[in-house]
Design a protein around this motif. Structure first.
Motif, short mmCIF file in Angstrom:
data_model
loop_
_atom_site.label_atom_id
_atom_site.label_comp_id
_atom_site.label_asym_id
_atom_site.label_seq_id
_atom_site.Cartn_x
_atom_site.Cartn_y
_atom_site.Cartn_z
N VAL A 96 0.86 -1.19 0.00
CA VAL A 96 0.00 0.00 0.00
C VAL A 96 0.89 1.23 0.00
CG1 VAL A 96 -0.21 -0.14 2.53
CG2 VAL A 96 -1.86 1.21 1.21
N ALA A 97 0.58 2.18 -0.89
CA ALA A 97 1.42 3.36 -1.03
C ALA A 97 0.59 4.56 -1.42
CB ALA A 97 2.50 3.12 -2.08
N ALA A 98 1.01 5.72 -0.94
CA ALA A 98 0.39 6.99 -1.31
C ALA A 98 1.32 7.75 -2.24
CB ALA A 98 0.10 7.82 -0.06
N GLU A 99 0.72 8.55 -3.11
CA GLU A 99 1.49 9.36 -4.06
C GLU A 99 2.46 8.50 -4.85
OE1 GLU A 99 0.87 12.82 -4.38
OE2 GLU A 99 -0.83 12.11 -3.19
N ASP A 100 1.98 7.37 -5.35
CA ASP A 100 2.81 6.43 -6.10
C ASP A 100 2.99 6.94 -7.53
OD1 ASP A 100 3.95 3.56 -5.83
OD2 ASP A 100 2.89 3.53 -7.75
N ARG A 101 4.24 7.09 -7.94
CA ARG A 101 4.54 7.68 -9.25
C ARG A 101 4.31 6.66 -10.37
NH1 ARG A 101 7.62 12.03 -10.81
NH2 ARG A 101 8.47 12.28 -8.70
N ILE A 102 3.66 7.12 -11.43
CA ILE A 102 3.51 6.30 -12.63
C ILE A 102 4.82 6.30 -13.40
CG2 ILE A 102 2.33 6.15 -14.87
CD1 ILE A 102 -0.15 7.23 -13.58
N ASP A 103 5.22 5.14 -13.91
CA ASP A 103 6.49 5.02 -14.63
C ASP A 103 6.58 6.02 -15.78
OD1 ASP A 103 7.21 2.98 -12.97
OD2 ASP A 103 6.62 1.39 -14.34
N ASN A 104 7.76 6.64 -15.91
CA ASN A 104 8.04 7.58 -16.99
C ASN A 104 7.03 8.73 -17.04
OD1 ASN A 104 10.18 5.89 -17.93
ND2 ASN A 104 8.65 4.59 -18.95
N SER A 105 6.62 9.17 -15.87
CA SER A 105 5.64 10.25 -15.80
C SER A 105 5.82 11.01 -14.49
CB SER A 105 4.22 9.69 -15.89
OG SER A 105 3.26 10.69 -15.59
N SER A 106 5.36 12.25 -14.48
CA SER A 106 5.39 13.03 -13.24
C SER A 106 4.09 12.87 -12.46
CB SER A 106 5.60 14.52 -13.58
OG SER A 106 4.53 15.00 -14.39
N MET A 107 3.16 12.10 -13.01
CA MET A 107 1.87 11.91 -12.36
C MET A 107 1.98 10.92 -11.21
SD MET A 107 -0.68 11.77 -15.69
CE MET A 107 -2.13 12.16 -14.71
N ARG A 108 1.18 11.17 -10.18
CA ARG A 108 1.20 10.31 -8.99
C ARG A 108 -0.22 9.83 -8.67
NH1 ARG A 108 5.94 10.90 -5.87
NH2 ARG A 108 7.35 12.53 -6.63
N ILE A 109 -0.31 8.56 -8.32
CA ILE A 109 -1.57 7.96 -7.90
C ILE A 109 -1.76 8.24 -6.41
CG2 ILE A 109 -2.82 5.80 -7.60
CD1 ILE A 109 -1.21 4.73 -10.00
N ASP A 110 -2.94 8.73 -6.04
CA ASP A 110 -3.18 9.08 -4.64
C ASP A 110 -2.99 7.89 -3.72
OD1 ASP A 110 -3.67 11.69 -5.25
OD2 ASP A 110 -5.85 11.52 -5.24
N LEU A 111 -3.61 6.76 -4.05
CA LEU A 111 -3.50 5.58 -3.18
C LEU A 111 -3.51 4.32 -4.03
CD1 LEU A 111 -3.43 4.74 -0.15
CD2 LEU A 111 -5.89 4.34 -0.33
N LEU A 112 -2.55 3.46 -3.75
CA LEU A 112 -2.41 2.19 -4.46
C LEU A 112 -2.37 1.06 -3.44
CD1 LEU A 112 -1.51 0.19 -6.76
CD2 LEU A 112 0.83 0.97 -6.31
N GLY A 146 -7.76 14.05 -18.87
CA GLY A 146 -7.04 12.82 -19.17
C GLY A 146 -6.41 12.14 -17.97
N GLN A 147 -6.56 12.69 -16.79
CA GLN A 147 -5.90 12.17 -15.60
C GLN A 147 -6.32 10.73 -15.29
OE1 GLN A 147 -6.66 14.52 -12.12
NE2 GLN A 147 -5.39 13.29 -10.77
N LEU A 148 -7.61 10.49 -15.21
CA LEU A 148 -8.08 9.17 -14.84
C LEU A 148 -7.80 8.13 -15.93
CD1 LEU A 148 -11.47 9.93 -13.05
CD2 LEU A 148 -9.19 9.70 -12.07
N GLU A 149 -7.87 8.54 -17.18
CA GLU A 149 -7.57 7.62 -18.27
C GLU A 149 -6.14 7.10 -18.16
OE1 GLU A 149 -9.13 10.48 -18.57
OE2 GLU A 149 -10.52 10.53 -20.26
N LYS A 150 -5.20 7.99 -17.86
CA LYS A 150 -3.79 7.58 -17.74
C LYS A 150 -3.60 6.65 -16.56
CE LYS A 150 -1.91 11.73 -19.96
NZ LYS A 150 -1.10 12.96 -19.77
N TYR A 151 -4.25 6.93 -15.44
CA TYR A 151 -4.15 6.05 -14.28
C TYR A 151 -4.68 4.66 -14.61
CZ TYR A 151 -3.36 10.22 -11.36
OH TYR A 151 -2.85 11.38 -10.80
N GLY A 152 -5.80 4.62 -15.33
CA GLY A 152 -6.39 3.35 -15.70
C GLY A 152 -5.51 2.52 -16.61
N ARG A 153 -4.93 3.16 -17.62
CA ARG A 153 -4.06 2.45 -18.56
C ARG A 153 -2.84 1.88 -17.85
NH1 ARG A 153 -5.31 6.80 -22.15
NH2 ARG A 153 -3.34 7.82 -21.60
N ASP A 154 -2.24 2.66 -16.95
CA ASP A 154 -1.07 2.19 -16.21
C ASP A 154 -1.44 1.01 -15.32
OD1 ASP A 154 1.79 2.71 -15.05
OD2 ASP A 154 0.47 2.67 -13.29
N ALA A 155 -2.59 1.11 -14.64
CA ALA A 155 -3.00 0.05 -13.72
C ALA A 155 -3.24 -1.26 -14.45
CB ALA A 155 -4.25 0.48 -12.96
#
Length: 261
Positions: free
Chosen positions: A140-156, A182-191
């Motif tokens: 479990v992690a907060a502010e988890d960074r998406i690979d090759n991106s500056s975007m962070r997932i709030d909670l994983l 496009g924020q949620l779309e990118k989170y979904g694709r990465d997940a």
């Protein structure tokens, strides 16, 4: 209108006093309230035994009959910190307490409780929830960074089942519900790249009102599950009824305060 309501309450109380009591049934009713409703209302303690005879019921505050609601409710066990939590503070606190330090059993219990509370409408028979029975390797992690991106997932939250299949739950937390394009779309694709099957993934958008904006709804309603903070916290408290960590309770008190409870 108020006089009518008062008359109704008095009528109910009068009927209760006239009702022939069954000691066995009374005991079953008390047990039901303690075991079911108590898990929602009292957090760290189940509702205490009634302080009055049920046969002498009168229409008044329920706290007169079950003192535990007033004295032991989680929200009465801590004072507010005096400032409003922001999303990163909320997600970091949830991740910290769910991780539970070096106590694997407590960590597993807290992670399972969190996962279930975030998807309260998920069928108990679903493969996703069934995976928790044999789940291992909780992360479990907060502010988890998406690979090759500056975007962070709030909670994983991620784990594996008994067959080492990967599962993941992603949570985007908003107190003010301001999403970038496009924020949620990118989170979904990465997940999706980090699970073995799309059915092993749940995406949750946690907001104050538990609803999508009109623009979000068009493209995301089949993928992301909207949930209100109130609904989440209510189910989370029910899950954590046996967790007596006062520091954890104090943190949750701040979450309740943040949503105006």
């Amino acid at each position: 209108m108020q006089n009518g309501l008062n008359s109704t309450y008095k009528s109910v109380a009068a009927e209760a006093d006239l009702w022939s009591r069954n000691p066995v049934l009374d005991s079953q009713v008390v047990d039901f309230v303690r075991n079911r409703f108590g898990t929602i209302l009292t957090n760290s303690e189940r509702v205490t035994e009634s302080s009055r005879s049920i046969s002498s019921f009168q229409a008044s505050s329920i706290t007169d009959y079950f003192p535990g609601l007033r004295e032991r409710h989680a929200l009465n066990l801590a004072e507010p910190f005096g400032f409003r939590l922001h999303e990163p503070q909320a997600s970091s606190g949830i991740a910290h307490f769910s991780h539970a330090g070096d106590m694997p059993e407590l960590k597993a219990n807290r992670c399972k409780s969190l996962i279930r509370a975030l998807i309260p409408n998920e069928p108990f028979s679903s493969n996703f929830l069934h995976s928790l029975k044999s789940a291992t390797g909780f992360y479990v992690a907060a502010e988890d960074r998406i690979d090759n991106s500056s975007m962070r997932i709030d909670l994983l939250i991620s784990w594996r089942d008994e067959n080492c299949r990967r599962y993941r739950q992603i949570v985007e937390m908003k107190f003010d519900h301001k999403l970038t394009k496009g924020q949620l779309e990118k989170y979904g694709r990465d997940a999706l790249q980090n699970v073995d099957d799309p059915e092993h993934l749940r995406l949750v958008l946690l907001t104050l009102d538990g609803a999508f904006s009109r623009a979000d709804r068009r493209s995301l309603k089949e993928i992301w599950h909207p949930l209100s903070w109130l609904n989440f916290l209510r189910h989370w408290e029910a899950e954590l009824v046996s967790d007596h960590d006062n520091t954890f309770i104090a943190f949750r008190r701040q979450l309740w305060a943040r949503i105006g409870a």
